[in-house]
Design a protein around this motif. Structure first.
Motif, PDB file in Angstrom:
ATOM      1  N   ARG A 196      77.687  73.532-124.473  1.00  0.00           N
ATOM      2  CA  ARG A 196      77.262  73.890-123.386  1.00  0.00           C
ATOM      3  C   ARG A 196      75.818  74.080-123.137  1.00  0.00           C
ATOM      4  NH1 ARG A 196      79.132  79.845-122.164  1.00  0.00           N
ATOM      5  NH2 ARG A 196      81.265  79.107-123.144  1.00  0.00           N
ATOM      6  N   ASN A 197      75.146  73.787-124.126  1.00  0.00           N
ATOM      7  CA  ASN A 197      73.757  73.654-124.286  1.00  0.00           C
ATOM      8  C   ASN A 197      73.271  72.404-124.688  1.00  0.00           C
ATOM      9  OD1 ASN A 197      74.597  74.033-126.917  1.00  0.00           O
ATOM     10  ND2 ASN A 197      73.068  75.473-127.402  1.00  0.00           N
ATOM     11  N   TYR A 238      73.955  70.247-127.022  1.00  0.00           N
ATOM     12  CA  TYR A 238      74.161  69.759-128.393  1.00  0.00           C
ATOM     13  C   TYR A 238      75.035  68.732-128.782  1.00  0.00           C
ATOM     14  CZ  TYR A 238      70.529  73.406-129.529  1.00  0.00           C
ATOM     15  OH  TYR A 238      69.405  74.007-129.788  1.00  0.00           O
ATOM     16  N   ASN A 264      72.785  81.502-129.060  1.00  0.00           N
ATOM     17  CA  ASN A 264      73.376  80.560-128.393  1.00  0.00           C
ATOM     18  C   ASN A 264      74.942  80.106-128.997  1.00  0.00           C
ATOM     19  OD1 ASN A 264      71.486  80.081-126.352  1.00  0.00           O
ATOM     20  ND2 ASN A 264      70.358  78.687-127.766  1.00  0.00           N
TER      21      ASN A 264
END
Length: 255
Positions: A120-121, A123, A187
């Motif tokens: 979701r970030n 990666y 995160n």
């Protein structure tokens, strides 16, 4: 500083840290794959030799480290083919844009504009290498690419990724001798620290997400207990200060 004030301030500092941890647990009760944490205390003063005879002797304590509960949370079905949940003690291996490697149990994935599977970030998910008859079929650690225009995406329980009947990737699933000792970096990501990753014997559930293992009732109860304990300590400090002021005034009246 007298004993009552020193003990009171030490206890308040410990309770403040416990409250911070409890509040963080409650704030992440809906975070995918979050693991509940609790503060472990340890004594910072030696217990006297007579402690066995008098177990009520008071010793100073401080917050030592966070204890993380790695039990698997419940699964919720989403129907999204890019949502994955890990059944067992393992982690997805992901790579940040700067090349750093992290581990996560948050399986809410998507495709970036390049067709790569990402967290979701943003990666990248790292794939596991596979060699058959001396021929490398899948490179180790490379991002997992999906054809947006391809056929149905199927994730097998062993983490192999199939599209149009052909294997296009394999999730790199790892675990550690002490998963609870992984270092959290925010995160929903962890770094391995001094531990070496080992292959995880887990199963993947496609179309599901793992809920956090936070129990809201337990955490709310602890928050109330901590708040009451803090108020009791504050009252102890206040009463001690009142007694000290009274003693000073009486001594000042002595001629």
């Amino acid at each position: 500083m007298d004993n009552s004030l020193a003990i009171g301030l030490s206890t308040q500092e410990l309770l403040r840290k416990r409250m911070d941890v409890t509040a963080n647990n409650l704030a992440n009760m809906n975070t995918t794959g979050f693991k509940v944490e609790h503060l472990v205390n340890h004594e910072i003063t030696e217990r006297p030799a007579r402690a066995a005879e008098n177990p009520h002797d008071i010793t100073f304590a401080q917050g030592w480290q966070l204890q993380r509960d790695m039990n698997t949370g419940s699964f919720s079905q989403t129907g999204n083919p890019l949502d994955m949940a890990i059944d067992g003690n393992g982690f997805f291996e992901v790579e940040a844009p700067n090349g750093d490697v992290f581990y996560t149990r948050d399986g809410e994935f998507s495709m970036n504009p390049d067709g790569m599977l990402v967290t979701r970030n943003g990666y990248l998910l790292r794939g596991e290498g596979e060699v058959l008859d001396g021929e490398t079929l899948l490179a180790d650690g490379v991002p997992i690419a999906i054809d947006p225009a391809g056929g149905e995406l199927v994730i097998n329980k062993d983490g192999s990724i199939m599209q149009d009947g052909a294997q296009i990737g394999q999730f790199k699933l790892k675990t550690f001798e002490m998963p609870a000792a992984l270092e959290k970096v925010g995160n929903n990501l962890y770094v391995r620290g001094e531990q070496e990753p080992i292959d995880a014997d887990v199963r993947i559930a496609q179309g599901f997400l793992e809920s956090s293992n936070v129990s809201p009732i337990v955490e709310m109860t602890q928050m109330i207990e901590i708040s009451r304990a803090y108020q009791s300590v504050a009252k102890l400090i206040s009463n001690s200060n009142d007694m000290r002021e009274q003693a000073i005034r009486k001594l000042a009246q002595v001629r």
